[in-house]
Write an enzyme that holds these catalytic residues in place. Structure first.
Site, PDB file in Angstrom:
ATOM      1  N   SER A  93      65.560  34.877  70.745  1.00 11.05           N
ATOM      2  CA  SER A  93      67.259  34.738  70.816  1.00 11.05           C
ATOM      3  C   SER A  93      67.071  34.512  72.504  1.00 11.05           C
ATOM      4  CB  SER A  93      67.671  35.843  70.101  1.00 11.05           C
ATOM      5  OG  SER A  93      66.793  36.258  69.365  1.00 11.05           O
ATOM      6  N   GLN A 113      63.302  36.958  75.220  1.00 10.90           N
ATOM      7  CA  GLN A 113      61.610  37.408  74.915  1.00 10.90           C
ATOM      8  C   GLN A 113      60.786  36.740  73.966  1.00 10.90           C
ATOM      9  OE1 GLN A 113      60.408  40.232  71.538  1.00 10.90           O
ATOM     10  NE2 GLN A 113      60.300  41.820  73.076  1.00 10.90           N
ATOM     11  N   SER A 119      57.302  35.757  69.991  1.00 10.44           N
ATOM     12  CA  SER A 119      56.168  35.413  68.953  1.00 10.44           C
ATOM     13  C   SER A 119      55.995  33.744  68.527  1.00 10.44           C
ATOM     14  CB  SER A 119      57.694  35.809  67.547  1.00 10.44           C
ATOM     15  OG  SER A 119      58.136  36.668  67.542  1.00 10.44           O
ATOM     16  N   GLU A 135      62.778  58.709  77.512  1.00  7.45           N
ATOM     17  CA  GLU A 135      63.559  57.156  77.433  1.00  7.45           C
ATOM     18  C   GLU A 135      65.133  58.239  76.850  1.00  7.45           C
ATOM     19  OE1 GLU A 135      61.743  57.786  73.286  1.00  7.45           O
ATOM     20  OE2 GLU A 135      59.419  56.923  74.153  1.00  7.45           O
TER      21      GLU A 135
END
Length: 718
Positions: A501, A466, A469, A585
């Protein structure tokens, strides 16, 4: 959401709240503050209370539902600061029902009599004589004892404790000037009183303290809830420096933390009430102690924090805040502080008591069981990665997803699949960031993107990272600076990402970049899919962390070129994609055993530790069990089609800090050996250092507290 989670329990809570508002409004409670004698007679509402069935709501012979229903009522009684002997009377009825005194129970349930319970022997002694027992001495302060017709008393008989039921008229009873004037305690004394043998209660010694712990804890949840609601309501309207104080982060964090305490207390009381009728004495005591430790402390600290948020008005006699503070204070004085209960919980856990949480599915679950069992058997014995690869094409690797990638399963079917996989000993490898990628592509991806990425991701063939950030934008994604400029053949990416990560191993990444610097911050972002292996202009630099490992990375984009089809949804729609959650979900099954290996290791060492360390371990045990109970309650709500409430937010806030505290105490107990980071200490030192990321990754605790305060409690945004 209160202690009760079923529709029926919620309706009961609403009905009781409405009745209390009519029958015993706050102004009636306040009259007792200055009354010459608040205990002259039974309360005027007592007959109406009996007519409502609230004196026997927990008694099977009177159509009651059980202790959970009584806990629901007591929470509302605590919220309304109900005066008088309701709590001690229903506690006495619960004890006497289990002791086999039906006539006395009937009198209490119908309102013909009232009762109170001494929570310990004090100086009372019982000596056997030909007529029964001779009772001498004084009980500890008895809550509402001066309003009781009957008293359940404890007395020392040799080296044991016996419980007796005694007529108040045969005792010397003097009402105290109470710390809580609406429900004062009483001095109860016996002088050579003969108690017939049939008035000795055939109960195990721990029953009365355990039931008292659960019921006082239930009422404490109501006290804490009142404090939270009052503080939040005040923070929304009270202005200082030209704006509501609820906009100040310090106030938001305090209110959000109050919510976390309330929800933990409710979950523990709910489970303790469920456990009390059927579990062995050790497990009953464990759950009761964890509930009392958490709820009694929550009531007191939330009442204190409410006064703080109210400011000067909260310190006045005219405001009701001190009524609830007094109620919380007296409960803790009578039952003992939180550490008393936490240390008892550790003793019981050390003796082997464990609470196993069970999820009972509705009958409709059986329709899904056969196919789920067949799927589980087909991968029995495979390692997690192989099991995922085999199950993905069948839909059983992610049953919550719509076909053909999943089964379109609702909560019940998802849980059946989890049960059958667990029963077959099958573990399915996790997807990591892929768990977030798949729903976003299902909702916003093109058919070509879905065909290319979804099944390989679900099989575990593609590893994702991802790229959100940035050095100057951690949780504040609206401040992203990485630029994506449109070119003739696609997009050109320039900028830096950080804390990524697994970027060094990932096949693909999901990237948020700014495509329109003139648009409002959230509207100028676009969501891209990035080939991490084959895209020139990407420089991945591992970041060495405080552990010495390098799991995180800095990722630099120096004019990296992306094709036009790398965009998910439309340019400028990246914020919507990033925030996407799929309607169906995933539902998670709560852990059956609530103490993990780290906590089990601490419990195994507890006997040789001092009281302060045992209390800390008890606090960790309470958090761990609360986390499991919150998870189970959330799952049950989803199965019932109800809103899951604040459970997920509470779990996030509690779990990360809990894991840090477990790691910290495990290292601390090594003493000087923990300074070497060699041998057994190596793992403890690494675990402690690694735990520091938990309250940062995925949104810092402070940001999460803001989110809880604004989205759940409704406090104004700053």
């Amino acid at each position: 959401m209160g202690i009760g989670i079923t529709r029926e329990q919620r309706e009961l809570a609403e009905a009781v709240r409405g009745w209390l508002a009519r029958a015993v409004p706050p102004e009636e409670v306040r009259k007792l503050l200055d009354a010459a004698d608040a205990t002259a007679s039974r309360p005027p509402y007592w007959d109406a209370l009996a007519e409502q069935g609230l004196l026997g709501v927990h008694l099977a012979e009177h159509g009651g539902g059980g202790l959970v229903e009584l806990a629901v009522v007591l929470e509302e009684a605590g919220r309304g600061a109900l005066p008088g002997p309701y709590l001690p009377s229903v506690l006495a009825a619960a004890v006497l029902e289990r002791a086999g005194h039906p006539a006395t129970v009937d009198a209490l349930a119908t309102g013909a009599g009232t009762a109170a319970v001494a929570l310990g022997p004090g100086t009372l002694t019982a000596v056997p004589d030909p007529a029964g027992w001779t009772l001498d001495g004084a009980a500890p302060p008895v809550l509402a004892g001066a309003q009781a017709d009957l008293l359940v008393l404890a007395a020392r008989a040799g080296g044991e404790t016996v419980w007796l039921v005694v007529d108040a008229a045969d005792l010397d009873v003097r009402a105290h000037t109470g710390a809580d004037p609406t429900r004062p305690t009483a001095e109860v004394t016996a002088h050579g009183l003969t108690v017939p043998g049939d008035r000795v209660l055939a109960v195990d010694p721990g029953l009365v303290p355990d039931l008292a712990a659960v019921l006082f804890a239930a009422e404490a949840c109501g006290t804490a809830a009142w404090a939270l609601e009052t503080a939040v309501a005040h923070a929304k309207v009270r202005e200082q420096f030209g704006r509501p104080i609820g906009r100040f982060q310090a106030v938001k964090h305090l209110c959000a933390d109050m919510l976390v305490r309330v929800e933990q207390a409710r979950a523990l009381v709910w489970d303790a009430a469920r456990a009390a009728p059927s579990e062995p004495a050790g497990v009953r005591g464990l759950t009761a102690s964890l509930a009392a430790a958490t709820a009694l402390d929550a009531a007191l600290t939330c009442a204190q924090d409410c006064v703080q948020i109210l400011g000067g008005i909260g310190f006045t006699w005219e405001h009701d805040a001190h009524l609830h503070l007094r109620r919380a204070l007296v409960a803790r004085q009578l039952l003992g502080g939180g550490d008393t209960h936490r240390q008892r919980a550790v003793r019981l856990a050390g003796a082997g008591a464990r609470r196993e949480l069970r999820l009972e599915l509705p009958e409709e679950a059986e329709a899904f069981r056969g196919p789920a069992r067949e799927a589980a058997e087909s991968v029995r014995g495979l390692d997690p990665a192989a099991a995922r690869r085999a199950l993905a094409p069948t839909g059983y690797a992610a049953p919550h997803l719509p076909p053909p990638y999943g089964l379109g399963a609702g909560p019940v079917q998802q849980l059946v699949v989890q049960e059958e996989l667990r029963a077959a000993g099958v573990q399915v490898a996790e997807l990591g960031i892929g768990t977030w990628v798949v729903p976003s592509l299902l909702a916003y991806g093109t058919p070509e993107q879905q065909e290319r990425f979804l099944l390989p991701t679900l099989r575990g063939d593609l590893l994702w990272c991802q790229l959100f950030s940035e050095p100057e934008a951690g949780s504040d994604l609206a401040s992203l600076r990485t630029r994506a400029e449109r070119t003739d053949d696609g997009w050109r990416i320039t900028g830096q990402k950080v804390w990524t990560s697994a970027a060094q191993w990932a096949d693909h990444g999901i990237l948020l970049a700014r495509t329109d610097p003139t648009a409002p911050k959230h509207e100028g972002l676009t969501y891209f899919l990035v080939d991490m292996k084959n895209t020139p202009g990407i420089d991945i630099r591992p970041l060495r962390e405080i552990t010495g490992d390098a799991l995180f990375n800095e990722v630099y984009f120096d004019g990296a070129r992306l094709a036009p089809d790398a965009v998910v949804a439309e340019p400028g729609g990246g914020w919507r994609v990033a925030r996407n959650t799929l309607g169906n979900e995933r539902v998670h099954m709560a852990d059956q055993l609530t103490f993990d290996t780290g906590l089990e290791a601490l419990l195994a060492r507890a006997d040789g530790l001092d009281g302060s360390c045992r209390a800390r371990i008890g606090a960790l045990a309470a958090e761990a069990h609360a986390l499991a109970c919150v998870g189970l309650r959330t799952t049950l709500l989803q199965v019932s089609g109800l809103e899951p409430g604040a459970g997920a937010s509470v779990r996030k806030l509690v779990q990360t800090a809990h894991q840090q505290k477990v790691a910290e105490l495990a290292l601390e107990l090594l003493g000087p050996a923990g300074a070497s980071a060699e041998g057994p200490a190596e793992r403890a030192v690494h675990g402690y250092l690694m735990s520091r990321c938990l309250t940062i990754a995925g949104g810092t605790t402070q940001v999460q507290l803001n989110v809880v305060a604004e989205r759940i409690l409704g406090l104004p945004r700053d």
